[in-house]
Design a protein around this motif. Structure first.
Motif, PDB file in Angstrom:
ATOM      1  N   ALA A 188     -21.265  -4.155 -60.610  1.00 35.32           N
ATOM      2  CA  ALA A 188     -21.856  -5.491 -60.471  1.00 35.32           C
ATOM      3  C   ALA A 188     -23.165  -5.598 -61.242  1.00 35.32           C
ATOM      4  CB  ALA A 188     -22.099  -5.810 -59.005  1.00 35.32           C
ATOM      5  N   LEU A 189     -23.338  -6.754 -61.900  1.00 38.80           N
ATOM      6  CA  LEU A 189     -24.618  -7.147 -62.486  1.00 38.80           C
ATOM      7  C   LEU A 189     -25.212  -8.233 -61.601  1.00 38.80           C
ATOM      8  CD1 LEU A 189     -23.712  -7.586 -66.278  1.00 38.80           C
ATOM      9  CD2 LEU A 189     -25.139  -5.787 -65.318  1.00 38.80           C
ATOM     10  N   VAL A 190     -26.383  -8.002 -61.045  1.00 40.34           N
ATOM     11  CA  VAL A 190     -27.030  -8.991 -60.194  1.00 40.34           C
ATOM     12  C   VAL A 190     -28.438  -9.248 -60.701  1.00 40.34           C
ATOM     13  CG1 VAL A 190     -25.653  -8.300 -58.186  1.00 40.34           C
ATOM     14  CG2 VAL A 190     -27.915  -7.284 -58.534  1.00 40.34           C
ATOM     15  N   GLY A 191     -28.979 -10.400 -60.324  1.00 40.35           N
ATOM     16  CA  GLY A 191     -30.325 -10.747 -60.749  1.00 40.35           C
ATOM     17  C   GLY A 191     -30.552 -12.236 -60.610  1.00 40.35           C
ATOM     18  N   PRO A 192     -31.800 -12.690 -60.678  1.00 43.17           N
ATOM     19  CA  PRO A 192     -32.096 -14.115 -60.574  1.00 43.17           C
ATOM     20  C   PRO A 192     -31.484 -14.904 -61.736  1.00 43.17           C
ATOM     21  CG  PRO A 192     -34.083 -12.778 -60.362  1.00 43.17           C
ATOM     22  CD  PRO A 192     -33.005 -11.877 -60.837  1.00 43.17           C
ATOM     23  N   ASP A 193     -31.477 -16.239 -61.600  1.00 41.32           N
ATOM     24  CA  ASP A 193     -31.025 -17.082 -62.696  1.00 41.32           C
ATOM     25  C   ASP A 193     -31.857 -16.782 -63.939  1.00 41.32           C
ATOM     26  OD1 ASP A 193     -29.294 -18.314 -60.932  1.00 41.32           O
ATOM     27  OD2 ASP A 193     -30.692 -19.931 -60.446  1.00 41.32           O
ATOM     28  N   GLY A 194     -31.188 -16.697 -65.092  1.00 46.05           N
ATOM     29  CA  GLY A 194     -31.894 -16.423 -66.334  1.00 46.05           C
ATOM     30  C   GLY A 194     -32.204 -14.962 -66.555  1.00 46.05           C
ATOM     31  N   ALA A 195     -31.561 -14.065 -65.785  1.00 47.63           N
ATOM     32  CA  ALA A 195     -31.860 -12.633 -65.907  1.00 47.63           C
ATOM     33  C   ALA A 195     -31.195 -11.997 -67.115  1.00 47.63           C
ATOM     34  CB  ALA A 195     -31.431 -11.895 -64.640  1.00 47.63           C
ATOM     35  N   GLY A 196     -30.198 -12.666 -67.714  1.00 43.74           N
ATOM     36  CA  GLY A 196     -29.510 -12.113 -68.875  1.00 43.74           C
ATOM     37  C   GLY A 196     -28.112 -11.608 -68.576  1.00 43.74           C
ATOM     38  N   LYS A 197     -27.612 -11.877 -67.373  1.00 45.34           N
ATOM     39  CA  LYS A 197     -26.305 -11.343 -66.952  1.00 45.34           C
ATOM     40  C   LYS A 197     -25.168 -11.893 -67.820  1.00 45.34           C
ATOM     41  CE  LYS A 197     -26.729 -12.997 -62.752  1.00 45.34           C
ATOM     42  NZ  LYS A 197     -28.013 -13.690 -62.870  1.00 45.34           N
ATOM     43  N   THR A 198     -25.116 -13.215 -67.979  1.00 47.37           N
ATOM     44  CA  THR A 198     -24.039 -13.833 -68.761  1.00 47.37           C
ATOM     45  C   THR A 198     -24.132 -13.428 -70.233  1.00 47.37           C
ATOM     46  OG1 THR A 198     -23.823 -15.715 -67.249  1.00 47.37           O
ATOM     47  CG2 THR A 198     -23.050 -16.033 -69.509  1.00 47.37           C
ATOM     48  N   THR A 199     -25.344 -13.356 -70.768  1.00 49.12           N
ATOM     49  CA  THR A 199     -25.523 -12.937 -72.165  1.00 49.12           C
ATOM     50  C   THR A 199     -24.965 -11.540 -72.378  1.00 49.12           C
ATOM     51  OG1 THR A 199     -27.509 -14.321 -72.388  1.00 49.12           O
ATOM     52  CG2 THR A 199     -27.218 -12.547 -73.986  1.00 49.12           C
ATOM     53  N   LEU A 200     -25.233 -10.634 -71.442  1.00 55.18           N
ATOM     54  CA  LEU A 200     -24.726  -9.265 -71.567  1.00 55.18           C
ATOM     55  C   LEU A 200     -23.196  -9.237 -71.528  1.00 55.18           C
ATOM     56  CD1 LEU A 200     -25.835  -6.427 -71.927  1.00 55.18           C
ATOM     57  CD2 LEU A 200     -25.882  -6.177 -69.449  1.00 55.18           C
ATOM     58  N   LEU A 201     -22.596 -10.049 -70.643  1.00 52.54           N
ATOM     59  CA  LEU A 201     -21.136 -10.120 -70.585  1.00 52.54           C
ATOM     60  C   LEU A 201     -20.556 -10.660 -71.887  1.00 52.54           C
ATOM     61  CD1 LEU A 201     -19.814 -11.334 -67.118  1.00 52.54           C
ATOM     62  CD2 LEU A 201     -20.077  -9.030 -67.978  1.00 52.54           C
ATOM     63  N   ARG A 202     -21.169 -11.687 -72.423  1.00 52.76           N
ATOM     64  CA  ARG A 202     -20.654 -12.300 -73.656  1.00 52.76           C
ATOM     65  C   ARG A 202     -20.758 -11.334 -74.836  1.00 52.76           C
ATOM     66  NH1 ARG A 202     -19.623 -17.619 -73.920  1.00 52.76           N
ATOM     67  NH2 ARG A 202     -20.359 -17.791 -76.074  1.00 52.76           N
ATOM     68  N   MET A 203     -21.808 -10.521 -74.869  1.00 46.93           N
ATOM     69  CA  MET A 203     -21.897  -9.498 -75.916  1.00 46.93           C
ATOM     70  C   MET A 203     -20.816  -8.443 -75.721  1.00 46.93           C
ATOM     71  SD  MET A 203     -25.950  -8.912 -76.772  1.00 46.93           S
ATOM     72  CE  MET A 203     -26.501  -8.612 -75.100  1.00 46.93           C
ATOM     73  N   ALA A 204     -20.546  -8.068 -74.465  1.00 50.04           N
ATOM     74  CA  ALA A 204     -19.500  -7.075 -74.197  1.00 50.04           C
ATOM     75  C   ALA A 204     -18.124  -7.610 -74.589  1.00 50.04           C
ATOM     76  CB  ALA A 204     -19.521  -6.688 -72.726  1.00 50.04           C
ATOM     77  N   ALA A 205     -17.946  -8.932 -74.491  1.00 53.20           N
ATOM     78  CA  ALA A 205     -16.664  -9.552 -74.847  1.00 53.20           C
ATOM     79  C   ALA A 205     -16.540  -9.814 -76.343  1.00 53.20           C
ATOM     80  CB  ALA A 205     -16.495 -10.854 -74.076  1.00 53.20           C
ATOM     81  N   GLY A 206     -17.565  -9.477 -77.112  1.00 55.62           N
ATOM     82  CA  GLY A 206     -17.517  -9.688 -78.557  1.00 55.62           C
ATOM     83  C   GLY A 206     -17.715 -11.124 -78.967  1.00 55.62           C
ATOM     84  N   LEU A 207     -18.283 -11.957 -78.067  1.00 55.70           N
ATOM     85  CA  LEU A 207     -18.500 -13.378 -78.378  1.00 55.70           C
ATOM     86  C   LEU A 207     -19.853 -13.617 -79.016  1.00 55.70           C
ATOM     87  CD1 LEU A 207     -16.991 -14.909 -75.117  1.00 55.70           C
ATOM     88  CD2 LEU A 207     -15.893 -14.640 -77.351  1.00 55.70           C
ATOM     89  N   MET A 208     -20.755 -12.654 -78.934  1.00 53.97           N
ATOM     90  CA  MET A 208     -22.034 -12.706 -79.653  1.00 53.97           C
ATOM     91  C   MET A 208     -22.488 -11.284 -79.922  1.00 53.97           C
ATOM     92  SD  MET A 208     -24.757 -13.865 -76.650  1.00 53.97           S
ATOM     93  CE  MET A 208     -24.103 -15.509 -76.548  1.00 53.97           C
ATOM     94  N   LYS A 209     -23.346 -11.133 -80.917  1.00 51.34           N
ATOM     95  CA  LYS A 209     -23.814  -9.808 -81.327  1.00 51.34           C
ATOM     96  C   LYS A 209     -25.222  -9.539 -80.814  1.00 51.34           C
ATOM     97  CE  LYS A 209     -21.145  -9.284 -85.608  1.00 51.34           C
ATOM     98  NZ  LYS A 209     -21.234  -9.009 -87.066  1.00 51.34           N
TER      99      LYS A 209
END
Length: 599
Positions: A43-64
């Motif tokens: 699990a990735l947890v943290g307040p709003d704006g912590a970077g969780k979604t950005t990290l997932l999107r990089m792992a999915a190859g949707l951003m570098k």
């Protein structure tokens, strides 16, 4: 960091964005290094704006990543994103179901997109439909499914191609406890049966309790990591339960505890009492003075307790300015009204039909002035329809409905002038600035000139919007949007405030802040009607109603509802009570339906 069983490895990963409004660089992920264990739930947890979604999107190859290296299944994802995408599945927060297509057609479409061979589809579809309990609904359009069923269909579509790594971005946001439980049973079964690796972000800390490992992010940085027990350990010997004085809602004691940020880290209503986390360095006599003779019971820490301790250790996570909230909430009415027994909402035998379908089936209840009244139910239970009728947005088919002294069958417009409304989805004008939205909606509520400027000044202070008045509303972070939407709903000082799942997808810090505001409003006589899927939030309410299939199943104080669910010696959580009442209601109504069908 060189564990052979790691399915994902991040080394010194950075991601930056250019903020369009200010021209400044925003650091979404800052020097993050971590390893995700294969064949387990992380699990990735943290307040709003912590970077969780950005990290997932990089792992999915949707951003570098801008710096550092990210390996997924042994592949450099920045160099070979398609190779990674062929072996993983990603379910974003707003999964793209095609609502005009049936359940089966959505499954077929995603199988086509992933190139699933025809020979494998029949067995895979049968497995997924059985696990999601959607086999009975294969011909139903996705747009006609309840919210929980849509999430389960989204998960099934994500899994039509068996992945080695599943990325889930807040999969249960806006989903009721029953559907939430069912969805997690599916995920756990896939981990067990297929040794699937799952990386999930969630705002529900009780979901993260079941993870093998947890990573806590804050402002893009890795704040802590460990097993659930290791995160809980940060709050060891700091957690207590206090029972408020007889007849006093737990939220009053909770507010008093939260107001003393020097002594208390966190406080939340729980089972008719208040669970709180004290600061390790606080002197016992200071806490005794704060509690004024209330006895305490020490309890074992939860994951959420450890999470809050970690965040409150940060100097850049300030305590809530509760004095400003109380002052601003009172507005022109510095003294609470005396007529708190006045009935401001009365519902009798309310019915709403859509063709042959009965969404609301003869429900009755009343709400007093200054009360916090919760409307709870599973997805598809009819609570949104009830809510829209109470707001004057939808006419009832039959029954009596009076709001703020106005019969809604004949004068919905007159009632709407006395109410405020905050929808689950951001419904303001995204292209307008914060100030332009306030000015526009203020004039729509009939405020002009000096009075409009005064009210705008008050809500800007109350909701801490001063630094964002010139920002486009649609570009604000989720927490800011929530505060702005609530500020707009309170501009004209309504007698009644309707809140439709206002904390859906928000983290514990934002939920505490939100409910401290609600408590302040209630104290000066504003009536609050709220729907929520966070069952802990039902504990803030004076009374709640639980409905399912359009019928009223329970009505009363949180204690009365827990007792109706079977609470005796052991205190039930509100989630346990909710699930018990709904399941028994469905069994009872199902048996009744069978009897009615007999000749």
């Amino acid at each position: 960091m060189n564990e052979p069983a790691a399915a994902l490895i991040a080394r010194g990963v950075h991601k930056r964005f250019l903020a369009k409004e200010t021209g400044k660089i925003a650091h979404a992920v800052v020097d993050v290094s971590l390893a995700v264990q294969a064949g387990a739930l992380t699990a990735l947890v943290g307040p709003d704006g912590a970077g969780k979604t950005t990290l997932l999107r990089m792992a999915a190859g949707l951003m570098k990543a801008d710096e550092g290296k990210l390996e997924v299944l042994g592949i450099d994802v920045a160099a070979h994103p398609q190779a990674v995408q062929d072996r993983i599945s990603y379910m974003p927060q707003r999964f793209g179901l095609y609502e005009d297509l049936s359940v089966q057609e959505n499954l077929n479409l995603y199988a086509d997109l992933h190139g699933v061979p025809q020979a494998l589809r029949e067995k895979r579809f049968a497995q997924l439909l059985r696990m999601t309990d959607l086999a009975r609904f294969t011909a139903r359009p996705a747009g006609k499914l309840s919210g929980g069923m849509k999430q389960k269909l989204g998960l099934a579509c994500t899994l039509v191609h068996p992945p080695e790594l599943l990325l889930l971005d807040e999969p249960t946001a806006g989903v009721d406890p029953l559907s939430r439980r069912e969805l997690w049973e599916i995920v756990r079964q896939m981990i067990q049966d297929e040794q699937l690796t799952v990386l999930v972000t969630t705002a529900y800390l009780d979901e993260a309790e079941h993870s093998a490992r947890i990573f806590v992010l804050h402002e893009g940085k890795l704040l802590a990591q460990g097993t659930p027990e290791e995160i809980r350990r940060h709050a060891r010997n700091l957690c207590f339960v206090a029972l408020p004085p007889q007849g006093q809602p737990p939220r009053i004691l909770q507010a008093r505890l939260l107001d003393d940020a020097e002594s208390v880290i966190d406080a939340v209503p729980q089972g008719g009492a208040v669970r709180f986390v004290r600061r390790a360095e606080v002197k016992s006599k200071n806490l005794d003075a704060l509690l004024d003779g209330i006895s305490l019971k020490p309890v074992e820490p939860r994951l959420e307790d450890g999470f809050m301790v970690l965040l409150r250790k940060r100097r850049d996570v300030p305590p809530l300015d509760t004095k400003a909230l109380d002052t601003a909430a009172s507005g022109d009415n510095q003294n609470p009204p005396e007529n708190l027994d006045e009935i401001v909402i009365e519902v009798r035998d309310l019915v709403r039909r859509f063709g042959d379908f009965t969404a609301v089936d003869h429900i009755s209840f009343s709400v007093r002035r200054g009360e916090i009244f919760g409307v709870l139910g599973p997805n598809g239970a009819g609570k949104t329809t009830t809510f829209r009728m109470l707001c004057g947005l939808l006419p009832p088919t039959s029954g009596f409905l009076q709001v703020a002294g106005v019969d809604l069958r004949h004068a919905r417009a007159a009632a709407r002038r006395k109410i405020g409304y905050m929808s689950q989805k951001f419904a303001l004008y995204g292209d307008l600035t914060v100030m332009e939205n306030l000015e526009f909606f203020g004039s729509a509520y009939g405020l002009y000139g000096t009075r409009l400027r005064e009210r705008i000044s008050i809500v800007i202070q109350q909701f801490d919007l001063a630094g964002s008045t010139d920002s486009a509303s649609g570009q604000l972070p989720g927490g800011f949007k929530q505060r702005l939407a609530m500020a707009v709903g309170l501009l004209h000082e309504p007698e009644i405030l309707f809140l439709d799942e206002p904390t859906s997808g928000t983290d514990p810090l934002k939920r505490r802040e939100f409910w401290r505001r609600i408590t302040a409003l209630s104290e000066v006589g504003t009536t609050i009607i709220i729907t929520t899927h966070f069952m802990e939030e039902a504990e803030y309410c004076d009374r709640i109603v639980i409905q399912d299939a359009g019928r009223l199943l329970a009505l009363g104080t949180p204690k009365e509802v827990r007792e109706q669910a079977g609470e005796k010696d052991a205190i039930l959580s509100m989630e346990e009570a909710f699930i018990g009442i709904v399941e028994r209601g469905r069994q009872r109504n199902g048996i009744a339906a069978v009897k009615e069908a007999r000749p």
